[in-house]
Design an enzyme around this catalytic site. Structure first.
Site, mmCIF file in Angstrom:
data_model
loop_
_atom_site.group_PDB
_atom_site.id
_atom_site.type_symbol
_atom_site.label_atom_id
_atom_site.label_comp_id
_atom_site.label_asym_id
_atom_site.label_seq_id
_atom_site.Cartn_x
_atom_site.Cartn_y
_atom_site.Cartn_z
ATOM 1 N N ASP A 63 0.813 -1.224 0.000
ATOM 2 C CA ASP A 63 0.000 0.000 0.000
ATOM 3 C C ASP A 63 0.845 1.273 0.000
ATOM 4 O O ASP A 63 0.518 2.262 -0.654
ATOM 5 C CB ASP A 63 -0.866 0.077 1.268
ATOM 6 C CG ASP A 63 -1.998 -0.930 1.277
ATOM 7 O OD1 ASP A 63 -2.265 -1.552 0.236
ATOM 8 O OD2 ASP A 63 -2.607 -1.090 2.348
ATOM 9 N N ARG B 119 -8.965 1.024 -0.250
ATOM 10 C CA ARG B 119 -9.780 1.740 0.743
ATOM 11 C C ARG B 119 -10.889 2.524 0.065
ATOM 12 O O ARG B 119 -10.765 2.933 -1.088
ATOM 13 C CB ARG B 119 -8.888 2.696 1.546
ATOM 14 C CG ARG B 119 -7.875 2.003 2.446
ATOM 15 C CD ARG B 119 -7.205 3.015 3.352
ATOM 16 N NE ARG B 119 -8.153 3.533 4.301
ATOM 17 C CZ ARG B 119 -8.272 3.106 5.565
ATOM 18 N NH1 ARG B 119 -7.456 2.183 6.029
ATOM 19 N NH2 ARG B 119 -9.167 3.617 6.359
ATOM 20 N N ARG C 43 -7.029 6.315 -0.742
ATOM 21 C CA ARG C 43 -5.895 7.185 -0.364
ATOM 22 C C ARG C 43 -4.553 6.655 -0.879
ATOM 23 O O ARG C 43 -3.606 7.404 -0.979
ATOM 24 C CB ARG C 43 -5.838 7.380 1.154
ATOM 25 C CG ARG C 43 -5.498 6.128 1.907
ATOM 26 C CD ARG C 43 -5.289 6.402 3.383
ATOM 27 N NE ARG C 43 -6.520 6.728 4.071
ATOM 28 C CZ ARG C 43 -6.687 6.546 5.382
ATOM 29 N NH1 ARG C 43 -5.703 6.074 6.122
ATOM 30 N NH2 ARG C 43 -7.826 6.843 5.970
ATOM 31 N N HIS C 44 -4.473 5.350 -1.130
ATOM 32 C CA HIS C 44 -3.202 4.839 -1.704
ATOM 33 C C HIS C 44 -3.488 3.975 -2.933
ATOM 34 O O HIS C 44 -3.332 4.435 -4.052
ATOM 35 C CB HIS C 44 -2.292 4.176 -0.654
ATOM 36 C CG HIS C 44 -2.967 3.352 0.396
ATOM 37 N ND1 HIS C 44 -3.820 2.320 0.090
ATOM 38 C CD2 HIS C 44 -2.898 3.412 1.757
ATOM 39 C CE1 HIS C 44 -4.232 1.771 1.223
ATOM 40 N NE2 HIS C 44 -3.721 2.415 2.254
ATOM 41 N N GLU D 93 -7.352 -6.627 0.519
ATOM 42 C CA GLU D 93 -8.019 -6.237 1.763
ATOM 43 C C GLU D 93 -9.080 -5.211 1.415
ATOM 44 O O GLU D 93 -8.825 -4.284 0.637
ATOM 45 C CB GLU D 93 -7.032 -5.564 2.719
ATOM 46 C CG GLU D 93 -5.982 -6.463 3.272
ATOM 47 C CD GLU D 93 -4.978 -5.665 4.086
ATOM 48 O OE1 GLU D 93 -5.158 -4.447 4.279
ATOM 49 O OE2 GLU D 93 -3.993 -6.265 4.503
ATOM 50 N N THR E 117 -6.014 0.423 9.496
ATOM 51 C CA THR E 117 -7.117 -0.376 10.021
ATOM 52 C C THR E 117 -7.014 -0.490 11.542
ATOM 53 O O THR E 117 -6.025 -0.994 12.066
ATOM 54 C CB THR E 117 -7.082 -1.792 9.395
ATOM 55 O OG1 THR E 117 -6.793 -1.660 8.007
ATOM 56 C CG2 THR E 117 -8.396 -2.502 9.607
ATOM 57 N N HIS F 142 3.990 -1.888 6.313
ATOM 58 C CA HIS F 142 4.608 -0.610 6.647
ATOM 59 C C HIS F 142 6.085 -0.746 7.010
ATOM 60 O O HIS F 142 6.924 0.001 6.498
ATOM 61 C CB HIS F 142 3.810 0.036 7.789
ATOM 62 C CG HIS F 142 4.250 1.408 8.128
ATOM 63 N ND1 HIS F 142 5.057 1.682 9.217
ATOM 64 C CD2 HIS F 142 4.030 2.599 7.518
ATOM 65 C CE1 HIS F 142 5.283 2.984 9.262
ATOM 66 N NE2 HIS F 142 4.683 3.564 8.252
#
Ligand code: PXP
Length: 248
Positions: free
Chosen positions: A14, A50, A54-55, A75, A106, A218
């Site tokens: 992401d 999402r 946003r990404h 996801e 999340t 991340h």
């Protein structure tokens, strides 16, 4: 006797898209990032489409589905528009997650017990399209039993609370994860885990039994800033190598 299996690594990319979206550029390329992760040994690629985009964008999900050679894990929230995208793209797996617009990432797991009817309908549609379904839940016995009741073959245990905790709270949360993984396996579920995992805490996470896949994003993308994406993926794979708890 079941064969002992290593734990697989799914890399969440992401935040490669986050870097692109903050500047509205065409780079960095998520397809190229997926290719590097796969070449480094990742067993799958995870992205979160999402609601606020946003990404990851819809076009990324289509492009990844066409190009990757491992498994695409999408996801997503149980939102009719996004369920429509999933049914069209047909990723190998969908992980249903809760989503709040203003959250940084999340937060918390799904309330499967409280949303059994809505989730059950979506799970049935995804399974009918040949998609493997996973539910992102806290290690709560009530939610684990509810995941069985709604017909999900997989759960992903939310490791974020453990990863953020320290001292006694962390020890307690790790025990909850261990007990949750054991219960889920005993009830016939396949067990993934993810959120907040990094090279410092992954050793503790590997105390969970029956792990199929860890989905990690991340920290790997952050490490990649300093060492490059391929070495960052390989470092996480090296950390997973001693795992002896898988029984799939
Ligand atoms: N698993 C799920 C269900 C998630 O929502 C996320 C975050 O998108 C991850 C795993 C990866 O978490 P992290 O980026 O903290 O490694």
């Amino acid at each position: 006797m079941k064969k002992v299996q290593p734990c697989r690594l799914g890399v969440n990319i992401d935040h490669v898209a986050t870097l692109r979206q903050v500047r509205g550029t065409t780079y960095p390329d998520v397809v190229e990032a997926a290719r590097v992760c796969e070449a480094a040994g990742a067993a799958g690629i995870t992205v979160h489409l999402r609601e606020d985009r946003r990404h990851i964008q819809d076009r990324d999900v289509y492009a990844l589905r066409r190009s990757i050679g491992t498994r695409l894990n999408l996801e997503m929230a149980n939102n009719p528009d996004i369920v429509g995208v999933a049914l069209d793209v047909k990723p190998h797996e969908v992980c249903l997650v809760p989503e709040r617009r203003r959250e940084l990432t999340t937060e918390g797991g799904l309330d499967v017990a409280g949303q059994a009817r809505q989730l059950g309908r979506t799970i049935d549609r995804l399974k009918a399209a040949g998609i493997c379904v996973s539910l992102f839940i806290a290690p709560d016995p009530r939610q684990i039993r509810a995941a069985v009741a709604v017909g999900a073959p997989y759960i992903e245990l939310h490791t974020g609370t453990f990863c953020d905790a320290r001292g006694a709270k962390a020890r307690q949360e790790l025990q909850r994860l261990i007990a949750g993984a054991r219960l889920a396996h005993d009830l016939g579920l396949c067990v993934n885990a993810g959120h907040g995992i990094n090279l410092d805490n992954v050793g503790a996470i590997l105390r969970l039994p029956h792990l199929d896949t860890l989905n990690i994003g991340h920290s790997i993308i952050c490490d990649a800033i300093f060492v490059g994406l391929r070495p960052a993926v390989r470092a996480m794979l090296a950390a997973l190598r001693p795992y002896r708890g898988g029984t799939r």
